[in-house]
Design a protein around this motif. Structure first.
Motif, PDB file in Angstrom:
ATOM      1  N   HIS A  93      -2.460   1.838  -3.592  1.00 51.84           N
ATOM      2  CA  HIS A  93      -1.757   1.361  -4.777  1.00 51.84           C
ATOM      3  C   HIS A  93      -1.505  -0.140  -4.784  1.00 51.84           C
ATOM      4  CE1 HIS A  93      -1.222   5.003  -7.132  1.00 51.84           C
ATOM      5  NE2 HIS A  93      -1.325   5.609  -5.954  1.00 51.84           N
ATOM      6  N   VAL A  94      -1.687  -0.821  -3.673  1.00 50.56           N
ATOM      7  CA  VAL A  94      -1.667  -2.289  -3.724  1.00 50.56           C
ATOM      8  C   VAL A  94      -2.764  -2.772  -4.668  1.00 50.56           C
ATOM      9  CG1 VAL A  94      -2.174  -4.400  -2.410  1.00 50.56           C
ATOM     10  CG2 VAL A  94      -0.547  -2.718  -1.513  1.00 50.56           C
ATOM     11  N   GLY A  95      -3.971  -2.222  -4.519  1.00 52.63           N
ATOM     12  CA  GLY A  95      -5.083  -2.622  -5.379  1.00 52.63           C
ATOM     13  C   GLY A  95      -4.867  -2.238  -6.830  1.00 52.63           C
ATOM     14  N   TYR A  96      -4.326  -1.036  -7.068  1.00 59.49           N
ATOM     15  CA  TYR A  96      -4.023  -0.611  -8.436  1.00 59.49           C
ATOM     16  C   TYR A  96      -2.975  -1.530  -9.073  1.00 59.49           C
ATOM     17  CZ  TYR A  96      -6.189   3.970  -7.353  1.00 59.49           C
ATOM     18  OH  TYR A  96      -7.043   4.984  -7.008  1.00 59.49           O
ATOM     19  N   ALA A  97      -1.949  -1.885  -8.284  1.00 64.59           N
ATOM     20  CA  ALA A  97      -0.891  -2.752  -8.801  1.00 64.59           C
ATOM     21  C   ALA A  97      -1.439  -4.127  -9.153  1.00 64.59           C
ATOM     22  CB  ALA A  97       0.230  -2.873  -7.771  1.00 64.59           C
ATOM     23  N   MET A  98      -2.308  -4.654  -8.317  1.00 64.87           N
ATOM     24  CA  MET A  98      -2.893  -5.957  -8.610  1.00 64.87           C
ATOM     25  C   MET A  98      -3.725  -5.897  -9.891  1.00 64.87           C
ATOM     26  SD  MET A  98      -3.872  -7.367  -4.806  1.00 64.87           S
ATOM     27  CE  MET A  98      -4.236  -9.024  -5.409  1.00 64.87           C
ATOM     28  N   ASN A  99      -4.413  -4.792 -10.095  1.00 63.40           N
ATOM     29  CA  ASN A  99      -5.186  -4.624 -11.326  1.00 63.40           C
ATOM     30  C   ASN A  99      -4.269  -4.557 -12.549  1.00 63.40           C
ATOM     31  OD1 ASN A  99      -7.693  -4.292 -12.737  1.00 63.40           O
ATOM     32  ND2 ASN A  99      -7.253  -2.115 -12.928  1.00 63.40           N
ATOM     33  N   ALA A 100      -3.028  -4.133 -12.347  1.00 62.39           N
ATOM     34  CA  ALA A 100      -2.050  -4.079 -13.436  1.00 62.39           C
ATOM     35  C   ALA A 100      -1.332  -5.408 -13.628  1.00 62.39           C
ATOM     36  CB  ALA A 100      -1.031  -2.973 -13.154  1.00 62.39           C
ATOM     37  N   GLY A 101      -1.737  -6.431 -12.879  1.00 61.65           N
ATOM     38  CA  GLY A 101      -1.146  -7.751 -13.034  1.00 61.65           C
ATOM     39  C   GLY A 101       0.047  -8.025 -12.146  1.00 61.65           C
ATOM     40  N   ILE A 102       0.337  -7.125 -11.214  1.00 62.55           N
ATOM     41  CA  ILE A 102       1.429  -7.340 -10.266  1.00 62.55           C
ATOM     42  C   ILE A 102       0.897  -8.201  -9.125  1.00 62.55           C
ATOM     43  CG2 ILE A 102       3.080  -6.213  -8.717  1.00 62.55           C
ATOM     44  CD1 ILE A 102       2.924  -3.744 -10.535  1.00 62.55           C
ATOM     45  N   THR A 103       1.579  -9.281  -8.828  1.00 60.94           N
ATOM     46  CA  THR A 103       1.100 -10.227  -7.818  1.00 60.94           C
ATOM     47  C   THR A 103       1.448  -9.754  -6.411  1.00 60.94           C
ATOM     48  OG1 THR A 103       3.138 -11.535  -7.775  1.00 60.94           O
ATOM     49  CG2 THR A 103       1.480 -12.119  -9.459  1.00 60.94           C
ATOM     50  N   LEU A 104       0.761 -10.346  -5.434  1.00 59.72           N
ATOM     51  CA  LEU A 104       1.079 -10.027  -4.038  1.00 59.72           C
ATOM     52  C   LEU A 104       2.520 -10.393  -3.701  1.00 59.72           C
ATOM     53  CD1 LEU A 104      -2.167 -11.040  -2.104  1.00 59.72           C
ATOM     54  CD2 LEU A 104      -1.208  -8.734  -2.325  1.00 59.72           C
ATOM     55  N   GLU A 105       3.007 -11.470  -4.305  1.00 62.37           N
ATOM     56  CA  GLU A 105       4.394 -11.867  -4.071  1.00 62.37           C
ATOM     57  C   GLU A 105       5.352 -10.816  -4.621  1.00 62.37           C
ATOM     58  OE1 GLU A 105       1.752 -15.148  -3.570  1.00 62.37           O
ATOM     59  OE2 GLU A 105       2.014 -13.870  -5.343  1.00 62.37           O
ATOM     60  N   GLU A 106       5.028 -10.274  -5.770  1.00 61.40           N
ATOM     61  CA  GLU A 106       5.863  -9.213  -6.340  1.00 61.40           C
ATOM     62  C   GLU A 106       5.784  -7.944  -5.501  1.00 61.40           C
ATOM     63  OE1 GLU A 106       6.202  -9.742 -11.098  1.00 61.40           O
ATOM     64  OE2 GLU A 106       4.176  -9.345 -10.364  1.00 61.40           O
ATOM     65  N   ILE A 107       4.586  -7.628  -4.999  1.00 63.03           N
ATOM     66  CA  ILE A 107       4.435  -6.435  -4.163  1.00 63.03           C
ATOM     67  C   ILE A 107       5.288  -6.570  -2.906  1.00 63.03           C
ATOM     68  CG2 ILE A 107       2.800  -5.092  -2.777  1.00 63.03           C
ATOM     69  CD1 ILE A 107       0.676  -5.800  -4.924  1.00 63.03           C
ATOM     70  N   ALA A 108       5.296  -7.755  -2.309  1.00 66.30           N
ATOM     71  CA  ALA A 108       6.150  -7.983  -1.138  1.00 66.30           C
ATOM     72  C   ALA A 108       7.620  -7.816  -1.502  1.00 66.30           C
ATOM     73  CB  ALA A 108       5.901  -9.375  -0.571  1.00 66.30           C
ATOM     74  N   ALA A 109       7.999  -8.236  -2.706  1.00 67.20           N
ATOM     75  CA  ALA A 109       9.385  -8.114  -3.132  1.00 67.20           C
ATOM     76  C   ALA A 109       9.754  -6.670  -3.459  1.00 67.20           C
ATOM     77  CB  ALA A 109       9.641  -9.018  -4.348  1.00 67.20           C
ATOM     78  N   ILE A 110       8.792  -5.869  -3.917  1.00 70.63           N
ATOM     79  CA  ILE A 110       9.041  -4.425  -4.089  1.00 70.63           C
ATOM     80  C   ILE A 110       9.370  -3.819  -2.733  1.00 70.63           C
ATOM     81  CG2 ILE A 110       7.969  -2.206  -4.670  1.00 70.63           C
ATOM     82  CD1 ILE A 110       6.280  -3.792  -6.767  1.00 70.63           C
ATOM     83  N   ARG A 111       8.600  -4.188  -1.746  1.00 71.63           N
ATOM     84  CA  ARG A 111       8.845  -3.708  -0.379  1.00 71.63           C
ATOM     85  C   ARG A 111      10.227  -4.140   0.108  1.00 71.63           C
ATOM     86  NH1 ARG A 111       5.334  -7.096   3.323  1.00 71.63           N
ATOM     87  NH2 ARG A 111       7.058  -8.506   2.787  1.00 71.63           N
ATOM     88  N   ASP A 112      10.596  -5.383  -0.158  1.00 76.13           N
ATOM     89  CA  ASP A 112      11.815  -5.967   0.405  1.00 76.13           C
ATOM     90  C   ASP A 112      13.046  -5.797  -0.488  1.00 76.13           C
ATOM     91  OD1 ASP A 112      10.165  -6.818   2.459  1.00 76.13           O
ATOM     92  OD2 ASP A 112       9.944  -8.854   1.661  1.00 76.13           O
ATOM     93  N   PHE A 113      12.887  -5.145  -1.637  1.00 73.47           N
ATOM     94  CA  PHE A 113      14.008  -4.953  -2.560  1.00 73.47           C
ATOM     95  C   PHE A 113      15.246  -4.430  -1.828  1.00 73.47           C
ATOM     96  CE2 PHE A 113      16.384  -2.279  -5.559  1.00 73.47           C
ATOM     97  CZ  PHE A 113      16.598  -3.189  -6.580  1.00 73.47           C
ATOM     98  N   PRO A 114      16.451  -4.959  -2.121  1.00 74.62           N
ATOM     99  CA  PRO A 114      16.811  -5.844  -3.228  1.00 74.62           C
ATOM    100  C   PRO A 114      16.668  -7.329  -2.951  1.00 74.62           C
ATOM    101  CG  PRO A 114      18.790  -5.138  -2.104  1.00 74.62           C
ATOM    102  CD  PRO A 114      17.650  -4.445  -1.419  1.00 74.62           C
ATOM    103  N   ASP A 115      16.125  -7.714  -1.806  1.00 78.95           N
ATOM    104  CA  ASP A 115      15.955  -9.128  -1.509  1.00 78.95           C
ATOM    105  C   ASP A 115      14.707  -9.666  -2.217  1.00 78.95           C
ATOM    106  OD1 ASP A 115      18.141  -9.000   0.201  1.00 78.95           O
ATOM    107  OD2 ASP A 115      16.895  -8.465   1.922  1.00 78.95           O
TER     108      ASP A 115
END
Length: 217
Positions: A93-115
């Motif tokens: 789903h990292v690849g799917y998310a990137m295809n949806a316009g979600i950046t790697l920085e945002e993906i890292a922030a999803i992982r680190d939420f709420p930070d």
């Protein structure tokens, strides 16, 4: 969670029935009726065609027909993948998310939420809904009230069931010992790949004529 060796072997070709092949071919992989699926979770589900067929139909709703938009959906799946330590779902789903316009920085922030991250009120509440259900088995009143400002009843139903579906699927993948596909350039939770390249977008089944090739397996 420690990765375990496969506990359920893939069904040998000599035992494939038409029902087995229906499981393999559901997502439209080229030559899957004759050669089987290249996707490990689908190959494993071929051991139990009655379950595999309904699993495919159920899963297709959440992946392809969800009332959540693609960005909302991938935020949910990535948050669940991280919370339940599903390396398999995270990688895909990292690849799917990137295809949806979600950046790697945002993906890292999803992982680190709420930070970190610059989230809308709805997006933050969506990730809290994942955490609420995983931690407390219910979406809290506060989270529900925030989400229902912008999501209708069908979206709230899909959101809740999507979280549960990917938790359930992650449990199965981990318990059965289903590995990331051989040949895939695995994307870790640190967003580094096995080869060291930067992760790139991938396509969902049928989303692009080269959807199989982009997965690298």
């Amino acid at each position: 969670m420690t990765e375990i060796a496969p506990r359920i072997p893939y069904p040998p070709k000599s035992e494939w029935t038409d029902e087995t092949r229906e499981v393999f071919s559901f997502w439209g992989e080229p030559n899957s009726w004759e050669e089987g699926s290249k996707t490990n979770v689908i190959t494993m589900m071929g051991n139990h065609p009655p379950l595999g067929k309904v699993f495919n139909i159920w899963g297709k709703h959440f992946l392809m027909a969800n009332t959540l938009n693609t960005r909302q959906l991938e935020i949910v799946i990535l948050r669940v993948s991280w919370r339940v330590n599903s390396a398999y779902e995270w990688h895909n789903h990292v690849g799917y998310a990137m295809n949806a316009g979600i950046t790697l920085e945002e993906i890292a922030a999803i992982r680190d939420f709420p930070d970190g991250g610059s989230w809308t009120e709805e997006e933050a509440a969506t990730m809290r809904a994942c955490d609420d259900l995983i931690d407390d088995n219910v979406i809290s009143d506060a989270t529900w009230a925030t989400l229902t400002k912008t999501l209708d009843k069908r979206q709230m139903m899909d959101l809740t069931f999507t979280i549960g579906h990917y938790v359930m699927t992650s449990w199965a993948l981990a318990s059965f010992g289903v590995p990331i596909e051989g040949g895939a350039d695995a994307v870790g939770f640190d967003l580094k790949t096995s080869s060291g390249r930067i992760p790139g977008k991938t396509y969902k089944p049928g989303e692009h004529e080269e959807w199989v090739e982009t997965r690298g397996y």
